[in-house]
Design an enzyme around this catalytic site. Structure first.
Site, PDB file in Angstrom:
ATOM      1  N   LYS A 154     -35.800   7.051  -8.773  1.00 32.28           N
ATOM      2  CA  LYS A 154     -35.263   7.818  -7.231  1.00 32.28           C
ATOM      3  C   LYS A 154     -35.585   9.412  -7.642  1.00 32.28           C
ATOM      4  O   LYS A 154     -35.405   9.823  -8.832  1.00 32.28           O
ATOM      5  CB  LYS A 154     -33.893   7.499  -7.277  1.00 32.28           C
ATOM      6  CG  LYS A 154     -33.145   8.191  -6.185  1.00 32.28           C
ATOM      7  CD  LYS A 154     -31.683   8.074  -6.133  1.00 32.28           C
ATOM      8  CE  LYS A 154     -30.985   9.143  -5.257  1.00 32.28           C
ATOM      9  NZ  LYS A 154     -29.453   9.192  -4.920  1.00 32.28           N
TER      10      LYS A 154
ATOM     11  N   GLU B 135     -18.992  15.523  -0.785  1.00 27.27           N
ATOM     12  CA  GLU B 135     -19.010  14.792  -2.025  1.00 27.27           C
ATOM     13  C   GLU B 135     -18.112  15.467  -2.950  1.00 27.27           C
ATOM     14  O   GLU B 135     -18.558  16.438  -3.691  1.00 27.27           O
ATOM     15  CB  GLU B 135     -20.417  14.569  -2.343  1.00 27.27           C
ATOM     16  CG  GLU B 135     -20.550  13.809  -3.525  1.00 27.27           C
ATOM     17  CD  GLU B 135     -22.293  13.161  -3.467  1.00 27.27           C
ATOM     18  OE1 GLU B 135     -22.443  12.417  -4.429  1.00 27.27           O
ATOM     19  OE2 GLU B 135     -22.996  13.536  -2.603  1.00 27.27           O
TER      20      GLU B 135
END
Length: 416
Positions: free
Chosen positions: A175, A220
């Site tokens: 990723k 976040e």
């Protein structure tokens, strides 16, 4: 600083708008659901700046400098609430090689609010310094800014995604998170508190922040420490909200069952757990992610909790956690190398840690997302905004571009 700091926190009458006390040009603020801390005015007691090339991790250098600064401080804090006592606001660069400084700022006065209680903290090198009052500053006139494609065009972004997919196909990466930028300007003298207030009220469940010209509203949490309890929330996997209730249900169901997004999320969770384990005890995470609903999108989310090991602080955890798979990729070294090659700009503090720390090591830290960096320019104030998306096997370049557009929206709307 050779003189030890003298810190006095006193409870005061409730204040409706702490931001009214902040400096219009360089606000320092950390707000969520109406609670948080705001620096009063522009006076600063100490600033720690760590540039690139120091030969040590910048987060470690800042943690060491903070320990030295707090050592022997005379702190009178009868409230002992999150954000009382000696505190500093921080924003760290995403990449150790970034040209942007990592910074920790200790203001001379802080107004804070937590669950109905309000306080004023004064910080100085003498008792006289630590006894000042706070005054509001009227908001400047409304302003608007414009931003457009920056160093990475929409087409260039899709090309970078394709290049990343090629590296994933060869096994170089599992990723990588790729960002793009928007650049523009706002009028000289603009009261930046207005942007902080717009983000704080429009997105109350995010961390609205302003530190050294970096302003945003992050959903976040990187890590929180209070009374040695460590909590973190991992977000990875995103989809835009639907136009109506039926479309909303369909979007959330798609995200919850998306193999691509669930895989991306699991990478991020395992990355956080592996980083926290050496610094904590009794670390645990929920087995399945839940759906976090924001005004404009859904995230897959997992909460993590543990106990801080003896002698540690939230700054140590920031150094251990950053960069997470949620903002860099997996494996991390290969992902950082790919970001340096595929993004035609320096991220600066975008996707780096932002938050605050106190003398006991408590603190609240988020990842600097949905944000922009503001800096002085010849024709006003320059703005660079950032948004990114996680690229894994099966990612579609056009879909990832659309995801960045969704993530830009909070800031672009607030600027307008």
């Amino acid at each position: 600083m050779s003189s030890r700091l003298v810190v006095r926190t006193r409870e005061i009458d409730p204040i409706e708008d702490p931001l009214a006390y902040a400096d219009p040009d360089r606000p320092l603020a950390w707000l969520r659901r109406g609670d948080g801390i705001v620096a009063v005015g522009a006076d600063v007691v100490s600033t720690v700046r760590v540039p690139a090339g120091t030969g040590t991790m910048r987060s470690a250098a800042i943690a060491e400098a903070w320990r030295a600064l707090t050592d022997g401080a005379d702190i009178d804090d009868p409230l002992r609430l999150p954000g009382t006592g000696l505190v500093a606001f921080g924003a760290l660069a995403f990449d150790e090689d970034s040209a942007a400084d990592s910074v920790l700022i200790v203001p001379s006065r802080v107004i804070g609010r937590h669950r109905g209680r309000t306080w004023l903290t004064s910080i100085g090198t003498t008792d006289a310094d630590a006894a000042a009052d706070a005054e509001t500053r009227p908001y400047g006139p409304h302003w608007a800014g414009t931003v457009g494609p920056g160093a990475q065009s929409p087409q260039g972004y899709q090309d970078s995604v394709r290049a990343a997919l090629g590296r994933i196909d060869t096994g170089e990466l599992s990723k990588v998170v790729l960002a793009r930028d928007l650049t523009g300007s706002i009028p000289a003298g603009s009261d930046l508190r207005r942007l902080v207030r717009a983000l704080s009220t429009g997105y109350p469940d995010t961390w609205a922040f302003a530190v050294d010209g970096l302003i945003g509203a992050s959903p976040e949490t990187l890590v929180t420490v209070q009374d040695r309890t460590v909590t973190a929330r991992v977000l990875a996997g995103t989809i835009g909200r639907g136009a109506d209730a039926d479309a909303d249900v369909a979007a959330s169901a798609h995200l919850a069952s998306s193999t691509k997004d669930l895989d991306e999320h699991q990478y991020a969770v395992q990355s956080v757990l592996a980083s926290l384990r050496p610094h904590t005890r009794a670390l645990a995470a929920s087995e399945q992610p839940f759906l976090l609903k924001l005004p404009n999108l859904f995230h897959l989310a997992t909460d993590v909790e543990g106990e801080l090991a003896e002698g540690g602080s939230s700054l140590d955890l920031v150094g251990a956690l950053h960069p997470t798979a949620a903002v860099a990729g997996t494996p991390t070294p290969a992902a950082i190398a790919a970001i340096r090659e595929l993004e035609p700009f320096d991220r600066g503090r975008y996707a780096g840690p932002v938050g605050w720390v106190d003398a006991a090591g408590n603190g609240e830290w988020a990842i600097a997302l949905r944000c922009a960096q503001f800096s002085s320019a010849a024709d006003g104030i320059a703005v660079t905004a950032y948004a990114g998306a996680g690229i894994v096997a099966g990612s579609d370049p056009e879909s990832e571009l659309l995801e960045t557009r969704v993530k830009f929206r909070p800031l672009v709307d607030a600027l307008a």
